[in-house]
Scaffold this motif. Sequence first.
Motif, short mmCIF file in Angstrom:
data_model
loop_
_atom_site.label_atom_id
_atom_site.label_comp_id
_atom_site.label_asym_id
_atom_site.label_seq_id
_atom_site.Cartn_x
_atom_site.Cartn_y
_atom_site.Cartn_z
N VAL A 7 0.84 -1.20 0.00
CA VAL A 7 0.00 0.00 0.00
C VAL A 7 0.88 1.25 0.00
O VAL A 7 0.68 2.16 -0.80
CB VAL A 7 -0.97 0.01 1.21
CG1 VAL A 7 -1.61 1.38 1.40
CG2 VAL A 7 -2.04 -1.06 1.05
N ARG A 10 2.71 1.69 -3.40
CA ARG A 10 1.83 2.08 -4.50
C ARG A 10 1.31 3.50 -4.35
O ARG A 10 1.11 4.20 -5.34
CB ARG A 10 0.71 1.07 -4.65
CG ARG A 10 1.27 -0.26 -5.17
CD ARG A 10 0.29 -1.36 -5.21
NE ARG A 10 0.96 -2.61 -5.60
CZ ARG A 10 0.34 -3.73 -5.84
NH1 ARG A 10 -0.97 -3.80 -5.75
NH2 ARG A 10 1.02 -4.81 -6.16
N ILE A 11 1.13 3.94 -3.12
CA ILE A 11 0.78 5.35 -2.91
C ILE A 11 1.97 6.22 -3.34
O ILE A 11 1.81 7.18 -4.09
CB ILE A 11 0.40 5.62 -1.44
CG1 ILE A 11 -0.94 4.96 -1.10
CG2 ILE A 11 0.34 7.13 -1.17
CD1 ILE A 11 -1.31 5.02 0.37
N ALA A 16 -2.43 4.19 -9.02
CA ALA A 16 -3.82 4.06 -8.58
C ALA A 16 -4.43 2.71 -8.93
O ALA A 16 -5.11 2.10 -8.11
CB ALA A 16 -4.67 5.19 -9.15
N LEU A 19 -2.86 0.10 -6.70
CA LEU A 19 -3.33 0.28 -5.33
C LEU A 19 -4.76 -0.24 -5.22
O LEU A 19 -5.08 -0.98 -4.29
CB LEU A 19 -3.25 1.75 -4.94
CG LEU A 19 -3.75 2.11 -3.54
CD1 LEU A 19 -3.01 1.35 -2.46
CD2 LEU A 19 -3.62 3.62 -3.32
N ALA A 20 -5.62 0.11 -6.15
CA ALA A 20 -7.01 -0.35 -6.13
C ALA A 20 -7.09 -1.88 -6.19
O ALA A 20 -8.00 -2.48 -5.62
CB ALA A 20 -7.79 0.27 -7.27
N GLY A 23 -7.55 -3.69 -3.00
CA GLY A 23 -8.82 -3.50 -2.30
C GLY A 23 -9.61 -4.78 -2.14
O GLY A 23 -9.37 -5.78 -2.83
N THR A 32 -13.63 1.86 -4.60
CA THR A 32 -12.25 1.44 -4.38
C THR A 32 -11.29 2.26 -5.24
O THR A 32 -10.26 2.74 -4.77
CB THR A 32 -12.09 -0.06 -4.68
OG1 THR A 32 -12.91 -0.80 -3.78
CG2 THR A 32 -10.65 -0.52 -4.54
N GLU A 33 -11.63 2.44 -6.50
CA GLU A 33 -10.77 3.20 -7.41
C GLU A 33 -10.67 4.67 -7.00
O GLU A 33 -9.59 5.26 -7.02
CB GLU A 33 -11.28 3.07 -8.84
CG GLU A 33 -11.08 1.67 -9.40
CD GLU A 33 -11.77 1.43 -10.72
OE1 GLU A 33 -12.51 2.32 -11.20
OE2 GLU A 33 -11.58 0.33 -11.28
N ALA A 36 -8.43 4.92 -3.96
CA ALA A 36 -7.02 4.83 -4.34
C ALA A 36 -6.52 6.18 -4.85
O ALA A 36 -5.43 6.65 -4.47
CB ALA A 36 -6.82 3.75 -5.40
N TRP A 39 -6.15 8.56 -1.84
CA TRP A 39 -4.99 8.25 -1.01
C TRP A 39 -3.71 8.75 -1.67
O TRP A 39 -2.83 9.29 -1.02
CB TRP A 39 -4.90 6.76 -0.72
CG TRP A 39 -5.94 6.24 0.22
CD1 TRP A 39 -6.99 6.92 0.78
CD2 TRP A 39 -6.05 4.92 0.72
NE1 TRP A 39 -7.73 6.10 1.58
CE2 TRP A 39 -7.18 4.86 1.56
CE3 TRP A 39 -5.31 3.76 0.51
CZ2 TRP A 39 -7.57 3.70 2.22
CZ3 TRP A 39 -5.70 2.60 1.17
CH2 TRP A 39 -6.82 2.57 2.02
N MET A 95 -11.09 -0.28 1.19
CA MET A 95 -10.91 1.00 0.49
C MET A 95 -12.27 1.58 0.16
O MET A 95 -12.73 1.52 -0.97
CB MET A 95 -10.05 0.80 -0.76
CG MET A 95 -8.65 0.30 -0.44
SD MET A 95 -7.63 0.02 -1.89
CE MET A 95 -7.31 1.70 -2.38
#
Length: 123
Positions: A7, A10-11, A16, A19-20, A23, A32-33, A36, A39, A95
């Motif tokens: 996490v 990817r942040i 994105a 990261l999603a 979820g 969720t998207e 992401a 975040w 998420m």
Amino acid sequence: MGITQQVVWRIADGRADELAALGDPDKDRGATEKTAENWIAAFRKGAGGKVTAEFYDEGSYRQTVVLYLHGTGQIKEIYVLPANVDGKGVFRVSMAEPDPAEATAVAPWVPKKPGELGSTMIR
């Protein structure tokens, strides 16, 4: 711990879609998207520096993880949960914060500094 590190990476990398993909597969994909994206917009700079993760709860149902982003002074609370993906037991991240204000809110119980509640820390 592994999913928590993913996490953060990817942040920091601004990924994105990737990261999603971490979820919960049983949740609304659109939320969720959007979460992401929120975040990354809010925490990307801090995630690229020193981060301390504190783990609460025992983890078989859900584990609360608090991320301390030292460079920006930000705090992010995430929830890691066991999930079934393609018949395999894996961990995923809740998420469900499509509102940017919700994505950056800090719960009142969260300590302002790592270690204040005697949690397990990973630096």
